[in-house]
Design an enzyme around this catalytic site. Structure first.
Site, PDB file in Angstrom:
ATOM      1  N   CYS B 167       0.724   2.000  -0.620  1.00  0.00           N
ATOM      2  CA  CYS B 167      -0.595   2.595  -1.945  1.00  0.00           C
ATOM      3  C   CYS B 167      -1.269   3.626  -2.178  1.00  0.00           C
ATOM      4  CB  CYS B 167      -0.942   1.176  -2.194  1.00  0.00           C
ATOM      5  SG  CYS B 167       0.183   0.082  -2.608  1.00  0.00           S
ATOM      6  N   HIS B 305     -10.735   2.484  -3.075  1.00  0.00           N
ATOM      7  CA  HIS B 305      -9.361   1.444  -3.334  1.00  0.00           C
ATOM      8  C   HIS B 305      -9.501   0.268  -3.820  1.00  0.00           C
ATOM      9  CE1 HIS B 305      -5.443   0.965  -2.183  1.00  0.00           C
ATOM     10  NE2 HIS B 305      -6.094   0.180  -1.001  1.00  0.00           N
ATOM     11  N   HIS B 341      -3.598  -2.535  -9.952  1.00  0.00           N
ATOM     12  CA  HIS B 341      -3.109  -1.749  -8.942  1.00  0.00           C
ATOM     13  C   HIS B 341      -1.823  -0.621  -9.265  1.00  0.00           C
ATOM     14  CE1 HIS B 341      -2.658  -0.242  -5.268  1.00  0.00           C
ATOM     15  NE2 HIS B 341      -2.901  -1.064  -4.549  1.00  0.00           N
TER      16      HIS B 341
END
Lengths: 83, 414
Positions: B167, B305, B341
């Site tokens: 990610c 994040h 996400h």
């Protein structure tokens, strides 16, 4: 299946494989590759779809016989007559 | 270091192309971020059943023929869309660009799971006879696929590859573009990240088994980083690609410039498969700041994040408090609260949504922060409503991923 049914089956397959092409003007005796946006991977899709839809196993050495609609129908007629 | 770099070594953003669950262009995405509009919806996926996800609605046929869409992958299609939009946005005379000087660097969290799951599902209908396994499987699942589809569509003959970086991949794609431009490997970098992950049931099932998949009756409330009632990750698809150029080239063609990549860093936790390590995140942030020759207080906006997992959010907040211990001018926000996400696209998308702040000086909010978790308390976190600032000169973008991969990109106003 008779010739007209086989022809329609091929048109149905081609319409999925090459959805941007107009198939209404498809010429019987001109190679698919010369009138449609088809490459070798697309051609293998024809073989795969015949396998999936009609359980027909086409030997690799016979692939050239699927070049045009005319040759394809001629080749498939005896194979698909009992379907 | 930044000030001493010649213009040929200074790398700037000249175009942005994106698709997010709440917007298919930067203006639309930004407007929805400022308006607090979520893009998370109810979603059904094979085997797993009902869940929530961030789903994109871009027009696939805007830049691809139907045959290309059929032949390729969702990640490839997302990439093609974003690349076209970024190039158009850059205003570059694309017809006359030497395509051998263009590099394509696309971050991905994973690739190939979608196609593999699909093929296994399909041959189940043929009693697992592998004669029915598609000849398209390999070109669809090779790891370079999303980047390669972009080059095929746009006739780009320079280098292309993907960067597998969990990610952190969106930032990794941007960093790769910067490095390749500085090395002279390309003159125009099309870079960022893409994700097709919502089309694999495995990612939902795996996060669920891990106890890290979000659940909520209202999909738009499901993604809630830093909130006491967060339950985990909302999986999203999306993409964001930038055109990066050397400042000298951008100025020579009088290009619009969104900002300059003034610093970046990547490092590894060397600690755990899934658990983050705050001290290494701190080191990554400080390294990026050092390279940019900036102090923490020079940063106006930190794009966090945080994914909405119980432990991950707390650990990032530890790192953030370490770097920004006291309330100052630095504001923090979180984009995943709007879109979920977006995996490989996350870092690139989250940066993009903040770039207009250089012009409008507004820090978009973190939504769904109804009951802030005391363990996630960080100075400057902008909750639920955007905040107007006096000026925005620097944005710092965090993106972290599994196997302990950390990435930070710092962008400056120019």
């Amino acid at each position: 299946m008779i010739a007209d049914d086989i022809r329609q089956a091929i048109v149905d397959i081609l319409s999925d494989i090459t959805p941007d092409d107009d198939l209404t003007e498809l010429k019987e005796d001109v190679a698919f590759a010369e009138q449609l946006d088809l490459d070798s991977m697309d051609f293998l899709d024809i073989v795969m779809e015949l396998r999936k839809r009609y359980r027909i196993q086409i030997p690799e050495e016979d692939y050239p016989k699927l070049a045009s609609m005319k040759s394809t129908v001629e080749y498939l007629e005896p194979v698909m007559k009992e379907l | 270091m930044v000030a001493q770099r010649p213009d040929q070594q200074r790398i700037v953003i000249t175009g942005v192309g994106l698709t997010a669950p709440n917007g298919d262009s930067l203006p639309e995405f930004r407007a929805n971020l400022l308006a607090g509009r979520s893009g998370v919806v109810a979603y059904e996926t094979r085997y797993f059943g009902s869940t929530v996800a961030g789903v994109c609605n871009y027009d696939e046929l805007r830049h691809q023929r139907r045959k290309e869409v059929r032949r390729g992958t969702r990640a490839g299609s997302v990439g093609v869309y974003c690349a076209h939009e970024a190039i158009a946005d850059s205003g570059i005379d694309w017809e006359n660009v030497d395509k051998s000087t263009v590099g394509v660097y696309v971050g991905v969290t994973e690739h190939g799971n979608v196609e593999t799951e699909n093929e296994i599902y399909l041959i189940k209908g043929y009693d697992y006879d592998t004669k029915f396994w598609s000849h398209h499987h390999n070109p669809r699942t090779v790891a370079n696929n999303p980047a390669g589809e972009i080059t095929l569509n746009l006739k780009i003959t320079g280098p292309h590859y993907t960067l597998g970086a969990a990610c952190a991949a969106g930032n990794a794609g941007i960093i790769q573009g910067v490095q390749m431009l500085r090395l002279g490997e390309c003159d125009l970098a099309v870079c960022g990240g893409v994700s097709e992950s919502i089309h694999t049931f495995g990612i939902f099932a795996s996060f669920s088994s891990q106890g890290a998949l979000a659940r909520h009756d209202n999909p738009q409330k499901a993604s809630r980083p830093f909130d006491r009632d967060r339950t985990g990750i909302v999986v999203a698809e999306g993409g964001c690609l930038y055109t990066l150029e050397r400042l000298s080239d951008a100025r020579a063609r009088d290009a619009k410039i969104y900002g300059e990549i003034v610093g970046y860093a990547m490092n590894s936790d060397a600690h755990d498969f899934v658990l983050p390590l705050p001290e290494r995140q701190t080191q990554c942030i400080r390294l990026a700041l050092d390279r940019a020759e900036l102090n923490p207080d020079d940063i106006d906006i930190v794009s966090t994040h945080a994914t909405g997992t119980v432990s991950g959010d707390v650990q990032e907040c530890q790192a953030l408090r370490d770097v920004w211990p006291e309330s100052g001018r630095t504001l923090l926000n979180n984009t995943k609260s709007f879109i979920g996400h977006a995996m490989g696209a996350a870092g690139a998308l989250e940066l993009a949504g903040n770039l207009p702040a250089f012009a409008d000086r507004v820090c978009h909010a973190t939504i769904n922060l109804d009951n802030p978790d005391p363990e996630c308390e960080v100075p400057g976190l902008v909750a639920n409503q955007p905040r107007q600032g006096d000026r925005v000169d620097y944005i710092l973008n965090n993106s972290f991923g599994m196997l302990g991969i950390n990435s930070v990109v710092v962008v400056g106003r120019i």
